[in-house]
Design a protein around this motif. Structure first.
Motif, PDB file in Angstrom:
ATOM      1  N   ALA A  27      29.534  81.647   9.216  1.00  0.00           N
ATOM      2  CA  ALA A  27      28.462  82.456   9.810  1.00  0.00           C
ATOM      3  C   ALA A  27      28.058  83.548   8.826  1.00  0.00           C
ATOM      4  O   ALA A  27      28.845  84.457   8.549  1.00  0.00           O
ATOM      5  N   GLU A  28      26.855  83.457   8.319  1.00  0.00           N
ATOM      6  CA  GLU A  28      26.369  84.424   7.332  1.00  0.00           C
ATOM      7  C   GLU A  28      25.295  85.313   7.959  1.00  0.00           C
ATOM      8  O   GLU A  28      24.600  84.906   8.899  1.00  0.00           O
ATOM      9  N   HIS A  29      25.146  86.500   7.417  1.00  0.00           N
ATOM     10  CA  HIS A  29      24.013  87.347   7.804  1.00  0.00           C
ATOM     11  C   HIS A  29      22.783  86.729   7.160  1.00  0.00           C
ATOM     12  O   HIS A  29      22.474  86.988   5.995  1.00  0.00           O
ATOM     13  N   GLY A  72      29.235  86.027   4.360  1.00  0.00           N
ATOM     14  CA  GLY A  72      28.399  85.130   3.554  1.00  0.00           C
ATOM     15  C   GLY A  72      29.334  84.230   2.816  1.00  0.00           C
ATOM     16  O   GLY A  72      30.565  84.336   2.991  1.00  0.00           O
ATOM     17  N   GLY A  73      28.767  83.346   2.011  1.00  0.00           N
ATOM     18  CA  GLY A  73      27.451  83.240   1.473  1.00  0.00           C
ATOM     19  C   GLY A  73      27.064  84.324   0.460  1.00  0.00           C
ATOM     20  O   GLY A  73      27.820  85.234   0.121  1.00  0.00           O
ATOM     21  N   CYS A  74      25.837  84.106  -0.018  1.00  0.00           N
ATOM     22  CA  CYS A  74      25.283  85.036  -0.998  1.00  0.00           C
ATOM     23  C   CYS A  74      25.318  86.464  -0.467  1.00  0.00           C
ATOM     24  O   CYS A  74      25.475  87.422  -1.234  1.00  0.00           O
ATOM     25  N   PHE A  75      25.166  86.623   0.837  1.00  0.00           N
ATOM     26  CA  PHE A  75      25.161  87.961   1.434  1.00  0.00           C
ATOM     27  C   PHE A  75      26.469  88.707   1.124  1.00  0.00           C
ATOM     28  O   PHE A  75      26.467  89.932   0.975  1.00  0.00           O
ATOM     29  N   GLY A 174      34.903  86.744  -3.727  1.00  0.00           N
ATOM     30  CA  GLY A 174      33.521  86.446  -4.100  1.00  0.00           C
ATOM     31  C   GLY A 174      33.046  85.128  -3.525  1.00  0.00           C
ATOM     32  O   GLY A 174      33.796  84.395  -2.859  1.00  0.00           O
ATOM     33  N   ASN A 175      31.782  84.847  -3.764  1.00  0.00           N
ATOM     34  CA  ASN A 175      31.134  83.610  -3.305  1.00  0.00           C
ATOM     35  C   ASN A 175      30.148  83.158  -4.373  1.00  0.00           C
ATOM     36  O   ASN A 175      29.368  83.974  -4.880  1.00  0.00           O
ATOM     37  N   GLU A 176      30.180  81.903  -4.699  1.00  0.00           N
ATOM     38  CA  GLU A 176      29.230  81.329  -5.673  1.00  0.00           C
ATOM     39  C   GLU A 176      29.012  82.308  -6.831  1.00  0.00           C
ATOM     40  O   GLU A 176      27.865  82.661  -7.156  1.00  0.00           O
ATOM     41  N   ASN A 177      30.087  82.717  -7.468  1.00  0.00           N
ATOM     42  CA  ASN A 177      29.949  83.704  -8.541  1.00  0.00           C
ATOM     43  C   ASN A 177      29.330  83.110  -9.802  1.00  0.00           C
ATOM     44  O   ASN A 177      28.963  83.832 -10.730  1.00  0.00           O
ATOM     45  N   TYR A 248      29.480  71.956  -1.244  1.00  0.00           N
ATOM     46  CA  TYR A 248      28.810  70.656  -1.393  1.00  0.00           C
ATOM     47  C   TYR A 248      27.740  70.513  -0.308  1.00  0.00           C
ATOM     48  O   TYR A 248      28.061  70.311   0.866  1.00  0.00           O
ATOM     49  N   TYR A 249      26.495  70.668  -0.718  1.00  0.00           N
ATOM     50  CA  TYR A 249      25.388  70.395   0.199  1.00  0.00           C
ATOM     51  C   TYR A 249      24.809  69.031  -0.156  1.00  0.00           C
ATOM     52  O   TYR A 249      24.532  68.770  -1.330  1.00  0.00           O
ATOM     53  N   CYS A 250      24.627  68.171   0.852  1.00  0.00           N
ATOM     54  CA  CYS A 250      24.036  66.862   0.539  1.00  0.00           C
ATOM     55  C   CYS A 250      22.527  66.962   0.473  1.00  0.00           C
ATOM     56  O   CYS A 250      21.863  66.004   0.078  1.00  0.00           O
ATOM     57  N   ASP A 299      34.223  75.401   1.467  1.00  0.00           N
ATOM     58  CA  ASP A 299      33.862  76.365   2.511  1.00  0.00           C
ATOM     59  C   ASP A 299      32.361  76.464   2.772  1.00  0.00           C
ATOM     60  O   ASP A 299      31.923  77.332   3.534  1.00  0.00           O
ATOM     61  N   GLU A 300      31.593  75.557   2.189  1.00  0.00           N
ATOM     62  CA  GLU A 300      30.202  75.348   2.612  1.00  0.00           C
ATOM     63  C   GLU A 300      29.887  73.876   2.394  1.00  0.00           C
ATOM     64  O   GLU A 300      30.082  73.357   1.289  1.00  0.00           O
ATOM     65  N   TRP A 301      29.412  73.215   3.426  1.00  0.00           N
ATOM     66  CA  TRP A 301      28.950  71.838   3.282  1.00  0.00           C
ATOM     67  C   TRP A 301      27.913  71.555   4.364  1.00  0.00           C
ATOM     68  O   TRP A 301      27.868  72.261   5.376  1.00  0.00           O
ATOM     69  N   ALA A 348      28.096  74.594   7.074  1.00  0.00           N
ATOM     70  CA  ALA A 348      27.085  75.654   6.997  1.00  0.00           C
ATOM     71  C   ALA A 348      25.877  75.236   7.852  1.00  0.00           C
ATOM     72  O   ALA A 348      25.261  74.233   7.536  1.00  0.00           O
ATOM     73  N   GLN A 349      25.569  76.063   8.859  1.00  0.00           N
ATOM     74  CA  GLN A 349      26.246  77.215   9.390  1.00  0.00           C
ATOM     75  C   GLN A 349      26.248  77.117  10.916  1.00  0.00           C
ATOM     76  O   GLN A 349      25.659  76.213  11.468  1.00  0.00           O
ATOM     77  N   LEU A 350      26.811  78.135  11.571  1.00  0.00           N
ATOM     78  CA  LEU A 350      27.140  78.013  12.989  1.00  0.00           C
ATOM     79  C   LEU A 350      25.933  77.944  13.945  1.00  0.00           C
ATOM     80  O   LEU A 350      25.873  77.098  14.833  1.00  0.00           O
TER      81      LEU A 350
HETATM   82  O1  AHR Z   1      24.517  78.680   3.223  1.00  0.00           O
HETATM   83  C1  AHR Z   1      23.427  79.243   2.569  1.00  0.00           C
HETATM   84  C2  AHR Z   1      23.756  79.646   1.144  1.00  0.00           C
HETATM   85  O2  AHR Z   1      24.101  78.517   0.393  1.00  0.00           O
HETATM   86  C3  AHR Z   1      24.938  80.556   0.983  1.00  0.00           C
HETATM   87  O3  AHR Z   1      24.607  81.880   1.185  1.00  0.00           O
HETATM   88  C4  AHR Z   1      25.324  80.327  -0.446  1.00  0.00           C
HETATM   89  O4  AHR Z   1      26.695  80.514  -0.655  1.00  0.00           O
HETATM   90  C5  AHR Z   1      24.887  78.911  -0.711  1.00  0.00           C
HETATM   91  O5  AHR Z   1      24.121  78.808  -1.848  1.00  0.00           O
END
Ligand code: AHR
Length: 512
Positions: A27-29, A72-75, A174-177, A248-250, A299-301, A348-350
């Protein structure tokens, strides 16, 4: 394609326990996830308990969500935790820089998030700020949350209403550093990781699980160079790492609700390719960590479709159809089949963002087909994964996908997968098999063969729809729903199960 497709399940061949964390969430802002999706103001007409929506809590409670990642996420790499504590009226108004420069009032902070986690029964997983934060800031957040003794920060937590420490175990460093979290190369990030980790302490019986930023998709160089640095840079620092979290986003093919049969297959094949990311990542990690002490996490798919027309581009709002359901089911099945390699995974995401479980608008909350998959797959949580082998025919998109799509996913051939994929687990002598008919147009008769095991009958629950584009809307919230259970007799070592085109099913039976 043959009308009868065979899969074999071998309950005598265990893989590993399916950690409930494999069914985790995020759950990201971002967009309407936190504000209006979870948090409604105290003067809201939406029924809520201390500013948290009751309908959302009720829908999520029954899913047994094991873990929830936030903020987040980027947030996360732009978030300063002190902004979100203390009196809500006094909290600063910031700009959500990554997601459309929207207002971030900080009404939903550490205490609100933890109240939400308690309400739905999920363990919290915090993502710390490395990109724009400092080791001291992260260290203070951990002390604020976890220290049971006397310190100014622990007293501040008490003054804010939490006498007992929160005991947060999972902390992302961190996230996606490599991208939004600071545009670092693997060596720069590894050095930052060591610095931040050095001040990230375990307190008061809560053992810190520091989770490093992992690779995106097939970026193997990130994982190799990170581990190389950690092992060989002057002193071996691998002991500082408890987990590595890849993403991993498809992606998409077509749009969320409009796609051809070829695009259906393209997306499912891209989703299934997460298997290569898991085995590839683990293979590199095994070179440095042969005992598998360091946990592999995704932690993101999930799917990432074009934003729905009329919605703000930065809000990542998308509809969720039977195709998303099949992506979720295929992916969870892959996780179960690799239960020996994976520790946690978070879709990703709720709510209201990307491949959401719930869509919420004003006082309405609807369950998406993806929600129903998580519901259907619940019995796998904590069970013993056992061998599942598919002998089903291959189905392909016929090479219809644009060449750049295939290149991005390192797949020069037509996208292909089997007509039936699935996974199996056993708990207390109850066998649970989940399967996906990946074909968008052809129903199959599934022949489920039990190897060296017996069941007298099985109960089958199906998620299916006449149209592969089917989805739930605020006008028709239950258009896509789980079927009532059907009991089928097992004949000898096998049972035949009808699987409609583009459907998901769960088969359960007591082993005798
Ligand atoms: O889930 C949306 C975004 O995707 C996240 O903020 C980021 O970590 C990724 O690029």
């Amino acid at each position: 394609m043959k009308a009868v497709q065979r899969v074999v399940v071998s309950p005598q061949e265990p893989i590993a326990q399916i950690k409930p964390y494999l069914h985790g969430h995020f759950a990201e802002h971002l967009g309407e996830l936190i504000y209006s999706g979870i948090y409604v103001g105290s003067d809201s007409t939406v029924p809520n308990t201390d500013v948290i929506r009751d309908d959302v809590v009720a829908a999520l409670q029954s899913l047994h969500i094991p873990v929830l990642r936030w903020p987040g996420g980027c947030f996360a790499d732009d978030y300063h935790w002190r902004d979100g504590i203390g009196s809500r009226e006094q909290r600063p108004l910031r700009i959500n820089r990554h997601w459309g420069h929207t207002e971030e009032p900080n009404y939903f902070g550490t205490h609100e998030f933890l109240a939400f986690c308690r309400a739905i029964g999920a363990e919290p997983y915090f993502a710390g700020n490395v990109g724009s934060g400092t080791p001291a800031e992260l260290s203070d957040w951990i002390e604020y949350c976890n220290f049971a003794g006397r310190s100014t920060l622990a007293e501040e937590r008490r003054a804010n209403g939490a006498h007992e420490p929160f005991g947060i175990r999972f902390w992302g460093i961190g996230n996606e550093n490599w991208g939004c979290g600071g545009n670092m190369n693997p060596e720069q990030y590894a050095a930052e990781f060591c610095r931040f980790r050095n001040y990230a302490s375990s307190y008061s019986g809560t053992e810190m699980q520091a989770i490093a930023c992992g690779q995106n998709s097939a970026d193997w160089g990130w994982t190799r160079r990170f581990f190389e640095y950690m092992q060989r840079n002057h002193l071996n620092r691998l002991g500082l790492v408890q987990g590595v979290a890849a993403h991993y986003y498809c992606g998409t093919a077509g749009t969320a609700t409009q796609y051809s049969h070829a695009q259906w297959l393209e997306l499912l094949a891209k989703a299934y390719a997460i298997e290569g990311a898991i085995t590839g990542c683990r293979a590199i990690m095994d070179e440095y960590d042969p005992e598998r002490r360091i946990k592999l996490i995704f932690d993101e798919w999930g799917t990432w479709h074009p934003v729905e027309a009329g919605k703000p581009p930065g809000g990542l709002y998308q509809q969720n159809t039977m195709r998303d359901a099949c992506v979720a089911a295929l992916t969870l099945d892959v996780f179960h089949n690799h239960a020996d390699k994976l520790f946690m995974a978070n879709i990703a995401q709720l709510i209201n963002v990307l491949q959401a479980l719930l869509l919420v608008s004003e006082d309405q909350c609807i369950k998406t087909p993806t929600y129903h998959v998580f519901d259907l797959y619940k019995p796998h949580q904590g069970a013993q994964a056992v061998r599942f082998i598919t002998h089903a025919d291959k189905v392909t998109d016929g090479g219809a996908a644009a060449p750049y799509c295939r290149t991005r996913y390192r797949n020069p051939k037509p996208f292909a997968l089997r007509a039936v994929h699935g996974s199996a687990s056993v708990r207390d002598s109850v066998l649970c098999v989940t399967v996906v008919n990946t074909h968008p147009a052809e129903a199959v008769e599934l022949e489920l063969v039990l190897r060296r095991a017996q069941c007298e009958e099985v109960e089958v629950v199906t998620l299916a729809a006449e149209d592969i584009h089917a989805h739930n809307t605020f006008a028709q919230p239950d258009f896509v729903h789980l079927s009532a259970p059907v009991t089928l007799q097992v004949r000898g070592d096998r049972v035949r199960i009808p699987l409609p085109a583009g459907s998901v099913a769960r088969v359960q039976g007591s082993l005798v």
